[in-house]
Design a protein around this motif. Structure first.
Motif, PDB file in Angstrom:
ATOM      1  N   VAL A 195       0.861  -1.186   0.000  1.00 36.95           N
ATOM      2  CA  VAL A 195       0.000   0.000   0.000  1.00 36.95           C
ATOM      3  C   VAL A 195       0.893   1.231   0.000  1.00 36.95           C
ATOM      4  N   SER A 196       0.349   2.371  -0.454  1.00 33.73           N
ATOM      5  CA  SER A 196       1.149   3.584  -0.588  1.00 33.73           C
ATOM      6  C   SER A 196       0.593   4.696   0.281  1.00 33.73           C
ATOM      7  N   LYS A 220      -3.187  10.072   7.035  1.00 36.65           N
ATOM      8  CA  LYS A 220      -2.762   8.724   7.384  1.00 36.65           C
ATOM      9  C   LYS A 220      -3.443   7.663   6.532  1.00 36.65           C
ATOM     10  N   ASP A 221      -4.168   8.090   5.547  1.00 39.74           N
ATOM     11  CA  ASP A 221      -4.820   7.130   4.656  1.00 39.74           C
ATOM     12  C   ASP A 221      -3.783   6.523   3.710  1.00 39.74           C
ATOM     13  N   PHE A 222      -3.974   5.290   3.305  1.00 38.68           N
ATOM     14  CA  PHE A 222      -3.123   4.674   2.302  1.00 38.68           C
ATOM     15  C   PHE A 222      -3.987   3.935   1.294  1.00 38.68           C
ATOM     16  N   VAL A 223      -3.421   3.737   0.108  1.00 41.51           N
ATOM     17  CA  VAL A 223      -4.165   3.096  -0.973  1.00 41.51           C
ATOM     18  C   VAL A 223      -3.392   1.887  -1.465  1.00 41.51           C
ATOM     19  N   PRO A 224      -4.097   0.825  -1.874  1.00 40.07           N
ATOM     20  CA  PRO A 224      -3.401  -0.363  -2.396  1.00 40.07           C
ATOM     21  C   PRO A 224      -2.591  -0.023  -3.647  1.00 40.07           C
ATOM     22  N   ASN A 225      -1.378  -0.543  -3.708  1.00 40.16           N
ATOM     23  CA  ASN A 225      -0.526  -0.370  -4.885  1.00 40.16           C
ATOM     24  C   ASN A 225      -0.665  -1.635  -5.736  1.00 40.16           C
ATOM     25  N   CYS A 232       0.664   8.927   1.391  1.00 38.40           N
ATOM     26  CA  CYS A 232       0.597  10.155   0.603  1.00 38.40           C
ATOM     27  C   CYS A 232       1.971  10.647   0.185  1.00 38.40           C
ATOM     28  N   THR A 233       3.050  10.147   0.827  1.00 40.99           N
ATOM     29  CA  THR A 233       4.408  10.551   0.449  1.00 40.99           C
ATOM     30  C   THR A 233       4.897   9.821  -0.797  1.00 40.99           C
ATOM     31  N   GLY A 234       4.145   8.792  -1.237  1.00 40.41           N
ATOM     32  CA  GLY A 234       4.535   8.038  -2.424  1.00 40.41           C
ATOM     33  C   GLY A 234       5.351   6.807  -2.136  1.00 40.41           C
ATOM     34  N   VAL A 235       5.643   6.522  -0.876  1.00 42.85           N
ATOM     35  CA  VAL A 235       6.423   5.345  -0.517  1.00 42.85           C
ATOM     36  C   VAL A 235       5.480   4.189  -0.204  1.00 42.85           C
ATOM     37  N   SER A 236       5.828   2.993  -0.684  1.00 41.67           N
ATOM     38  CA  SER A 236       4.982   1.827  -0.478  1.00 41.67           C
ATOM     39  C   SER A 236       5.513   0.963   0.665  1.00 41.67           C
ATOM     40  N   TYR A 237       4.569   0.390   1.425  1.00 32.95           N
ATOM     41  CA  TYR A 237       4.877  -0.482   2.553  1.00 32.95           C
ATOM     42  C   TYR A 237       3.955  -1.681   2.510  1.00 32.95           C
ATOM     43  N   ASP A 238       4.329  -2.727   3.235  1.00 29.93           N
ATOM     44  CA  ASP A 238       3.395  -3.823   3.418  1.00 29.93           C
ATOM     45  C   ASP A 238       2.285  -3.352   4.358  1.00 29.93           C
ATOM     46  N   ARG A 239       1.061  -3.738   4.070  1.00 31.14           N
ATOM     47  CA  ARG A 239      -0.082  -3.194   4.799  1.00 31.14           C
ATOM     48  C   ARG A 239       0.045  -3.419   6.306  1.00 31.14           C
ATOM     49  N   SER A 240       0.361  -4.616   6.728  1.00 31.18           N
ATOM     50  CA  SER A 240       0.422  -4.910   8.161  1.00 31.18           C
ATOM     51  C   SER A 240       1.498  -4.088   8.874  1.00 31.18           C
ATOM     52  N   SER A 241       2.630  -3.862   8.193  1.00 30.36           N
ATOM     53  CA  SER A 241       3.732  -3.120   8.820  1.00 30.36           C
ATOM     54  C   SER A 241       3.383  -1.649   9.006  1.00 30.36           C
ATOM     55  N   ILE A 242       2.847  -1.020   7.965  1.00 35.58           N
ATOM     56  CA  ILE A 242       2.535   0.404   8.081  1.00 35.58           C
ATOM     57  C   ILE A 242       1.335   0.626   9.003  1.00 35.58           C
ATOM     58  N   ARG A 301       1.847  -4.874  -6.620  1.00 35.97           N
ATOM     59  CA  ARG A 301       1.414  -6.206  -6.199  1.00 35.97           C
ATOM     60  C   ARG A 301       1.465  -7.195  -7.357  1.00 35.97           C
ATOM     61  N   ARG A 302       1.037  -6.752  -8.556  1.00 37.65           N
ATOM     62  CA  ARG A 302       1.092  -7.630  -9.718  1.00 37.65           C
ATOM     63  C   ARG A 302       2.535  -7.995 -10.069  1.00 37.65           C
ATOM     64  N   LEU A 303       3.439  -7.003  -9.967  1.00 36.54           N
ATOM     65  CA  LEU A 303       4.852  -7.274 -10.256  1.00 36.54           C
ATOM     66  C   LEU A 303       5.444  -8.291  -9.278  1.00 36.54           C
ATOM     67  N   ILE A 304       5.107  -8.150  -8.009  1.00 37.87           N
ATOM     68  CA  ILE A 304       5.622  -9.083  -6.998  1.00 37.87           C
ATOM     69  C   ILE A 304       5.102 -10.491  -7.263  1.00 37.87           C
ATOM     70  N   ASN A 305       3.823 -10.595  -7.573  1.00 42.34           N
ATOM     71  CA  ASN A 305       3.243 -11.909  -7.861  1.00 42.34           C
ATOM     72  C   ASN A 305       3.885 -12.540  -9.093  1.00 42.34           C
ATOM     73  N   LEU A 306       4.134 -11.716 -10.115  1.00 50.64           N
ATOM     74  CA  LEU A 306       4.768 -12.224 -11.329  1.00 50.64           C
ATOM     75  C   LEU A 306       6.183 -12.701 -11.034  1.00 50.64           C
ATOM     76  N   TRP A 307       6.917 -11.910 -10.268  1.00 50.61           N
ATOM     77  CA  TRP A 307       8.293 -12.268  -9.903  1.00 50.61           C
ATOM     78  C   TRP A 307       8.328 -13.556  -9.083  1.00 50.61           C
ATOM     79  N   THR A 308       7.411 -13.678  -8.121  1.00 47.53           N
ATOM     80  CA  THR A 308       7.372 -14.857  -7.253  1.00 47.53           C
ATOM     81  C   THR A 308       7.107 -16.119  -8.045  1.00 47.53           C
ATOM     82  N   SER A 309       6.167 -16.031  -8.979  1.00 46.48           N
ATOM     83  CA  SER A 309       5.829 -17.214  -9.767  1.00 46.48           C
ATOM     84  C   SER A 309       6.911 -17.588 -10.765  1.00 46.48           C
TER      85      SER A 309
END
Length: 450
Positions: free
Chosen positions: A66-67, A100-105, A69-79, A109-117
């Protein structure tokens, strides 16, 4: 918080891309990079997780990026945990958050899933097949094609090194390269680097001892080591000493390596003479010399090659590392028991003074080595030149300090210091002729030359 890149079993790290939602052009370039990294990973059997996929907080691959407002992405549970703990800043940039709102990236997420597979860890069968292919290339007289890959593979982790060390025929094939005449220096360096990487694996030292020193088919390995010491890089030279010291497991092997017929010691002494500022190199060279200097003939050869002058210069240098000084004192305590060593110590203009200067500034063991040298020269062999040098270097005070630091009536260093005080006091009173030093008869018999 600092970002840390984790390496897994396969290539160079990826560039960091901070945009949480890449625009189409960036997405395209990232896709190109991603496909290239995957290809390299399969070729070299090593995966490096792209830094973009790591959560800046947990440092793990993100499951649900998730991202802020500063543009940096984190794992949802950690942030979420960070924000719930009362923080109002972005952990990576430390900017105060306007929201303090964040939005799903979703793109990330698609890139990570593609890389993992696309990048699963190679199986043991895949690794063994790769090692077998390397062995075949080397046996086909084409070692330069694969040795760099083997070095990289061995550098990646304990599992890889263990596989290489235990793989049937691998060590024999690698060591065999060292016996090939006219082999390129770059190839020899790679071989020695590989051997140094797997030395600590079970049974490797014993196998190398037989392959390098015992097998008649590999009796020409030592010239390859000499070639590296003469023309190789600093890293490969140090690897040479590491490998050779590990295989000198008994007096026979030590005499063989340091034997006059192998021309090894002259190359080593020349090496530290021309590279007199590299403390790291000096340290490994002196460790090797200590390991092989078991016979009087080896000590005598070292002295004839100028080891006393070399060690004297090392100890006199203000930039000398303590470990180098201590190993220098150890070697001097070994060579002072032979006639050539006594003569060299007597003739050196600054060695005795350098030894006195280092008293109480090194470890207890090194101090004992220093006292052994001074006692041998001043008391046992009654060398007037050395007595004078020690006396003029404030030797009485230094020896007294050493004597006071030692405890126990039965301590041999304390007794040697007592002998030295008697001799040096005579010397101080007779600075011109030192007749007192000559007439002094020591009754100390606890240290005798070997």
């Amino acid at each position: 918080m600092p970002r840390k890149q984790r390496r897994y079993p396969l290539t160079p790290s990826s560039p960091t891309i901070k945009s949480p939602l890449p625009s189409p052009p960036i997405f395209a370039s990232l896709s190109f990079f991603f496909s290239k990294e995957t290809k390299m990973g399969r070729d070299e059997l090593c995966i490096t997780v792209p830094s973009l996929f790591h959560c800046p907080i947990s440092l793990d691959v993100m499951n649900s990026p998730v991202s802020l407002c500063t543009g940096v992405s984190y794992d949802r549970s950690s942030i979420q945990h960070w924000l719930d703990s009362g923080h109002d800043t972005c952990p990576a940039t430390m900017q105060v958050l306007s929201s303090k709102d964040f939005v799903p990236n979703l793109t990330l997420r698609r890139l990570i899933n593609l890389w993992t597979s696309s990048n699963s860890s190679p199986s043991t069968a895949d690794l063994e097949e790769k090692v077998m292919a390397w062995i075949e290339e080397i046996n086909n007289a084409k070692p330069e094609r694969c040795l760099d890959s083997i070095v990289e593979f061995a550098s990646r982790g304990e599992v890889n090194r263990s596989l290489l060390a235990s793989f049937d025929g691998f060590l024999e094939t690698i060591v065999g390269v060292l016996s090939i005449n006219g082999m390129q220096i770059r190839v020899l360096e790679s071989v020695v680097r590989i051997l140094s990487l797997i030395l600590l694996e079970n049974g490797v030292n014993e196998k190398l001892h037989k392959l390098i020193l015992k097998s008649s088919s590999n009796s020409s390995c030592l010239p390859s080591f000499i070639s590296i010491l003469r023309n190789g890089s600093l890293e490969s030279k140090m690897a040479c000493f590491t490998v050779l010291e590990s295989v000198t497991t008994n007096n026979e092997s030590k005499r063989f390596i340091a034997g006059v017929e192998n021309n090894f010691l002259p190359v080593i002494i020349h090496l530290i003479k021309i590279d007199n500022d590299n403390q790291e190199l000096h340290d490994v060279v002196l460790s090797f010399l200590i390991a092989v200097s078991v016979a009087r003939s080896i000590k005598s050869q070292l002295v004839q090659l100028g080891i006393v002058e070399v060690l004297s210069n090392m100890m006199s240098s203000k930039n000398a590392a303590i470990s180098v000084v201590e190993k220098s004192l150890k070697i001097l305590s070994m060579v002072c028991t032979c006639a050539d060593g006594q003569s060299a110590l007597s003739g050196d203009q600054k060695c005795a003074g350098a030894i006195v200067e280092r008293l109480m500034k090194v470890s207890k063991t090194a101090t004992e080595d220093a006292v052994v040298v001074l006692w041998s020269m001043c008391c046992l062999f009654r060398d007037e030149k050395v007595v004078e040098k020690v006396a003029r270097s404030n030797g009485v005070t230094k020896v007294l300090l050493v004597m006071q630091s030692e405890v126990g009536e039965g301590n041999y260093v304390r007794r040697m210091c007592g002998d030295l005080i008697k001799v040096l006091r005579f010397g101080c009173k007779n600075v011109g002729g030192f007749s007192g030093a000559v007439s002094y008869e020591t009754k100390t018999t606890h240290i005798m030359p070997c």
